[in-house]
Each structure stands twice: as C-alpha cells, then as structure tokens.
Scaffold this motif. Structure first.
Motif, PDB file in Angstrom:
ATOM      1  N   LYS A 118       3.876  -3.419  15.780  1.00 34.98           N
ATOM      2  CA  LYS A 118       3.254  -4.452  14.953  1.00 34.98           C
ATOM      3  C   LYS A 118       2.894  -5.677  15.803  1.00 34.98           C
ATOM      4  O   LYS A 118       1.818  -6.264  15.648  1.00 34.98           O
ATOM      5  CB  LYS A 118       4.200  -4.862  13.815  1.00 34.98           C
ATOM      6  N   GLU A 119       3.803  -6.059  16.687  1.00 34.67           N
ATOM      7  CA  GLU A 119       3.542  -7.217  17.548  1.00 34.67           C
ATOM      8  C   GLU A 119       2.352  -6.950  18.462  1.00 34.67           C
ATOM      9  O   GLU A 119       1.513  -7.834  18.690  1.00 34.67           O
ATOM     10  CB  GLU A 119       4.789  -7.537  18.371  1.00 34.67           C
ATOM     11  N   LEU A 120       2.269  -5.735  18.992  1.00 33.64           N
ATOM     12  CA  LEU A 120       1.155  -5.369  19.855  1.00 33.64           C
ATOM     13  C   LEU A 120      -0.172  -5.516  19.122  1.00 33.64           C
ATOM     14  O   LEU A 120      -1.145  -6.058  19.665  1.00 33.64           O
ATOM     15  CB  LEU A 120       1.327  -3.925  20.333  1.00 33.64           C
ATOM     16  N   MET A 150       0.846  -1.192   0.000  1.00 33.18           N
ATOM     17  CA  MET A 150       0.000   0.000   0.000  1.00 33.18           C
ATOM     18  C   MET A 150       0.879   1.238   0.000  1.00 33.18           C
ATOM     19  O   MET A 150       1.613   1.498   0.941  1.00 33.18           O
ATOM     20  CB  MET A 150      -0.879   0.004   1.252  1.00 33.18           C
ATOM     21  N   HIS A 151       0.861   2.003  -1.069  1.00 37.47           N
ATOM     22  CA  HIS A 151       1.635   3.233  -1.126  1.00 37.47           C
ATOM     23  C   HIS A 151       0.762   4.386  -0.661  1.00 37.47           C
ATOM     24  O   HIS A 151      -0.318   4.621  -1.177  1.00 37.47           O
ATOM     25  CB  HIS A 151       2.107   3.510  -2.560  1.00 37.47           C
ATOM     26  N   ILE A 152       1.251   5.115   0.324  1.00 39.31           N
ATOM     27  CA  ILE A 152       0.523   6.256   0.849  1.00 39.31           C
ATOM     28  C   ILE A 152       1.101   7.505   0.215  1.00 39.31           C
ATOM     29  O   ILE A 152       2.272   7.805   0.363  1.00 39.31           O
ATOM     30  CB  ILE A 152       0.634   6.337   2.374  1.00 39.31           C
ATOM     31  N   PHE A 164      -6.530  -7.193   7.918  1.00 41.98           N
ATOM     32  CA  PHE A 164      -5.680  -6.304   7.127  1.00 41.98           C
ATOM     33  C   PHE A 164      -4.218  -6.645   7.388  1.00 41.98           C
ATOM     34  O   PHE A 164      -3.884  -7.307   8.379  1.00 41.98           O
ATOM     35  CB  PHE A 164      -5.950  -4.840   7.484  1.00 41.98           C
ATOM     36  N   ARG A 165      -3.366  -6.149   6.506  1.00 39.51           N
ATOM     37  CA  ARG A 165      -1.919  -6.324   6.689  1.00 39.51           C
ATOM     38  C   ARG A 165      -1.416  -5.262   7.660  1.00 39.51           C
ATOM     39  O   ARG A 165      -1.610  -4.069   7.450  1.00 39.51           O
ATOM     40  CB  ARG A 165      -1.198  -6.197   5.346  1.00 39.51           C
ATOM     41  N   CYS A 166      -0.773  -5.693   8.714  1.00 37.52           N
ATOM     42  CA  CYS A 166      -0.271  -4.772   9.730  1.00 37.52           C
ATOM     43  C   CYS A 166       1.082  -4.219   9.271  1.00 37.52           C
ATOM     44  O   CYS A 166       2.143  -4.710   9.647  1.00 37.52           O
ATOM     45  CB  CYS A 166      -0.142  -5.471  11.081  1.00 37.52           C
ATOM     46  N   GLY A 212      -6.089   0.232   9.275  1.00 36.12           N
ATOM     47  CA  GLY A 212      -5.886  -0.931   8.410  1.00 36.12           C
ATOM     48  C   GLY A 212      -7.130  -1.302   7.637  1.00 36.12           C
ATOM     49  O   GLY A 212      -7.060  -1.642   6.439  1.00 36.12           O
ATOM     50  N   GLU A 213      -8.279  -1.232   8.292  1.00 36.25           N
ATOM     51  CA  GLU A 213      -9.535  -1.554   7.608  1.00 36.25           C
ATOM     52  C   GLU A 213      -9.869  -0.506   6.545  1.00 36.25           C
ATOM     53  O   GLU A 213     -10.397  -0.841   5.476  1.00 36.25           O
ATOM     54  CB  GLU A 213     -10.654  -1.667   8.641  1.00 36.25           C
TER      55      GLU A 213
END
Length: 475
Positions: free
Chosen positions: A282-284, A1-3, A293-295, A373-374
C-alpha cells in the motif's frame, strides 16, 4: 468494496479429452493401487423440516443467467477432528444432518431444482416442492489429512474424492439439482466438508451465509438471520434478461458439469501475503503519486498476484493484451439498493487491462494497482453501466490471457465453525477448471490474504519464485 466471485468466467483451460473422475458407490481409486481410497459410508437426502416450507418457484434474474451454463463451483473445508469412524457415525453425522435440515428451512432454494419455466420460452426458475432435498454423502478416506490441508503443491486430482457431484438432470427428470454436500472423515485426524453448487442459484456471498448458518446450527450457537429470498427486488428496466439470455444461454446446455481430472502434474498451492507485506505494498502504491481510488487490501493483493502471474507466463503471453477480472457486489450500488442478505446472484464484472511490459517493468505492481483500483471506481459509480457488453467481454476474457478470481477475503471462511474449531484450510478446487485464483482471508493473521492457484508444476515453480522473491524486496 466487497469482491465476490467464483471465477467461472473462463471455460475449461484443461484438455477436454481428460476423462471425468467420478465418485462411485463404494470407493474411488485414483491413479494407482497404492493410492488412497474413499469408502462411502452412507448417502442421505436431507430436506427442510417437513411442513416448514411451502412449494415455491423462484424466477432466475438476468444476474443469475450469467452463470446458468457455467457448471458448478466446488469448495472444501478441512477441520482437525480426532475421532473414530464409529464416533463420527454415531455422534457427529446426526448433528450434521439435523443442523443441515434446520439451515435448509431458511435457504430452501438450495434443496430445489433449476428448470425451464412453463410461463416463458426463455425463462428459468428454481422450483422447490415439499420434500425436495440436498444429497449429503458421508464417507471415510484413507488419504493424509495434513498433506491435503497443507500449503505446498498438492496434486489437484487428490481433492476429487472429497467433492460431491451434482446428479445430472437426466436422472432427476424434473430439473437440475442445485447443491450437493459431503462430509469425509480422515479417521483420528480430521473432517473435510465439501460442497458443489450450481452458480446460477447464488453467488459466493449467499453461499457462505448458508454455510455459516449450517455451521452455527451444528455448533448450537447463534440466532439465524433469514436471507432475503425475493428475486423481484432486482428490477430490469433495460431488459438485460434478453441481452444475457441471447449472449450466455441461448443454444447452450445447462447440464451439470461432472468432475474432470486434471493433468497428473497439475498442482494446487497456497500463498499468503501477510499483513506487513500488504501494508508495504500500500505504501509503495500511495507514494507513487495522487490516486483516484482507495488503495485497499484487495487492490494491492490482486495487483501483486497479477504481476507474478504475468512474469510466470511471460514467454507465453509476450506483448498480448492481458486482463485481470473479478466481480464486485452490486447489492449496495443498485438503485434502489438490494438488501445485504439477498439470496441469489448480485455481482458484476470489474476488469483491468494491460500490456505485459507494463506489469513486468520496475513499477509493475504500482501500474497494476492503479488499473485495478480505477476499475473498481468505475464499478462503484455504476456497476451495470456496461452490462450490455458483458457477453462480448466474457468471450474476450475466455480467449485472452486473463486472470480471474474465485472467492473473496471478505467472506471470512476461516470463521466458519461447526463446533470443532476453525478450519485448518479452505480450498476451491474448481479453480482447476477455470484457471482462476482463489482469494480468501489469511488464516494466520488478521489483515493478510491467502491466494490459491492450480498450475502445471513448471509454471507453479516460476510463479512461486516471483512471488517470494518479490516479497523479499519489502523486508
């Protein structure tokens, strides 16, 4: 995903009564006699090499119209370079000019002008005629290079002398300039390369491609991969042009936005979320349960900053609706896909919404990450699904407490090298006008994210406390 975003959705958050700060012909004196001074050495007009580009007209698409009345975006790159004024003028400036001309051969719309289309009452276009040019100012500044290129709070008004202004259309007659550039020498210390661009001409991805092309040509490195300058690749089966014209442009002025002074206690500060903290975030999030979604790095970085923003302003926003808004790249997701090298605007909105209490409780970062993410997943599925509601959405964002984003960690701005080495610092001072944050790659380590924001000193201190106290929890 490019922002990909410039963060101009929110209109000016600073008082409208503030006087404009203008760069004059000889020098800019800021708040007092003892303030640093800018001396303009020379003003150039730089064109593509003669005869290399035919006269052309590039119609604006509905994705360009979103930004037509939003004024300009400003960015400045700081490069350490210990040279004298004479060496700068004799050796550095000629190379900057010749390489800029070479880059404009491929990115010639940046030398053109935005104007109304003769073929349509609601049409706009970028017109380029042989000999059209980009204003390029060369200057010397007596300010402190290391101070301005630091991370700690700096008065945002101190950046104004380093940023060129787009000439107002009234002085041009045949349209509105698209791009202005300025190279400012801090003698024996460094160079600041600033640009001001009208967002209707292109998005951040396109502009960084141009900037990288210019830098590579200046450094004598690399083969140019020409951009795709063909707006017909963006089709409009749902007549979004009419929707966006009526929602964003009709009855509005497209005049250039002049620089505006911020309040004296408005400061720009940089914050870095390092690679290790990104991984801990990310782990949290992933340990909180199943994810739809991809974190990604962007998801957790934006989530963390959003939470800090809300906590810093909690007394103001109470339990109102709050938003996190950023842009995603439509290029790979339109049907048919748009080439990655497409020059223009090809971005649309990703928006997450929450109540303040959701983000300020113990699991606020997790909740923010899920919402962001959603929103990205919805965008990826169909980036223009809710396009007809964009005018109303932007109106809501401008009136609500919303955090928008300028720039992207994907742009790799710290890789832009004119032959002087990598930049020491890259800033987007125009976030002072919008209340946005800037986002970029960390210059300190691969995998980190650098965040910039402009706030009044008191709010910045609150943000800083929440930002660093929160990271300590992951150590």
């Amino acid at each position: 995903m490019h922002i990909l975003a410039f963060g101009t959705w929110q209109r000016y958050h600073l008082p409208s009564s503030i006087r404009e700060a203008r760069v004059h012909d000889h020098q800019v004196t800021m708040s007092s006699i003892s303030s640093p001074e800018l001396r303009v050495i020379k003003r150039y007009e730089v064109s593509p090499p003669p005869g290399t580009v035919d006269d052309s007209t590039l119609s604006l698409t509905y994705l360009d119209l979103v930004w037509l009345t939003n004024g300009s975006v400003e960015r400045v790159f700081f490069y350490p370079l210990a040279v004298s004024v004479s060496h700068f003028i004799d050796s550095v400036v000629p190379t900057l000019k010749s390489s800029l001309s070479a880059a404009l051969r491929h990115f010639y719309p940046l030398a053109g002008k935005i104007r109304s289309s003769a073929a349509s009452s609601d049409g706009y276009e970028i017109h380029y005629a042989d000999g059209d040019s980009v204003p390029f100012t060369v200057a010397e500044y007596s300010g402190d290079f290391d101070d301005l290129s630091g991370d700690y709070p700096r008065p945002v008004n101190d950046f104004l002398p380093l940023l060129p202004e787009l000439p107002p259309s009234s002085t041009d007659g045949d349209g509105l300039r698209v791009l202005a550039l300025q190279a400012t020498l801090f003698p024996e210390c460094g160079v600041a390369v600033g640009f001001t661009v009208h967002h209707a001409a292109c998005d951040g991805s396109s502009l960084i491609r141009f900037y990288s092309t210019w830098a590579a040509a200046c450094a004598g490195a690399g083969v140019v991969v020409p951009p795709v300058i063909d707006r017909t690749v963006i089709t409009d089966p749902d007549d979004l042009y009419s929707v966006f014209y009526n929602g964003f442009v009709k009855g509005q002025s497209i005049q250039s936005m002049m620089h505006q002074k911020a309040p004296p206690d408005a400061v720009l500060q940089s914050f870095t979320i390092g690679k290790n903290h990104i991984q801990k975030l990310k782990e949290l999030v992933t340990q909180s349960g199943d994810l739809s979604f991809r974190c990604s790095t962007v998801v957790v970085a934006f989530a963390y900053v959003w939470v800090c923003h809300v906590k810093a302003r909690l007394t103001e926003i109470s339990n109102k609706r709050i938003f996190m808004a950023f842009a995603g790249d439509c290029r790979p997701r339109l049907k048919p896909p748009i080439p990655a090298g497409f020059f223009g605007n090809c971005i649309s909105a990703c928006v997450a919404e929450a109540k303040a209490w959701v983000l300020t409780n113990e699991n606020g970062v997790v909740a923010a990450a899920r919402l962001i993410g959603e929103a990205i997943e919805v965008f990826k599925d169909n980036p223009l699904k809710a396009a007809k509601e964009l005018p109303e959405l932007f109106k809501t964002l401008s009136e609500a407490d919303s955090l928008t984003v300028a720039g992207s960690p994907m742009f790799k701005v710290y890789d832009v090298n004119f032959g002087w080495g990598k930049p020491k610092k890259v800033e987007i001072p125009s976030i002072a006008k919008t209340g946005a944050i800037s986002a970029g790659q960390s210059r300190q380590e691969e995998g980190g994210v650098e965040i910039g924001l402009v706030r009044l000193k008191a709010e910045m201190q609150r943000f800083e406390k929440h930002f660093y106290d929160g990271l300590k929890m992951f150590e």
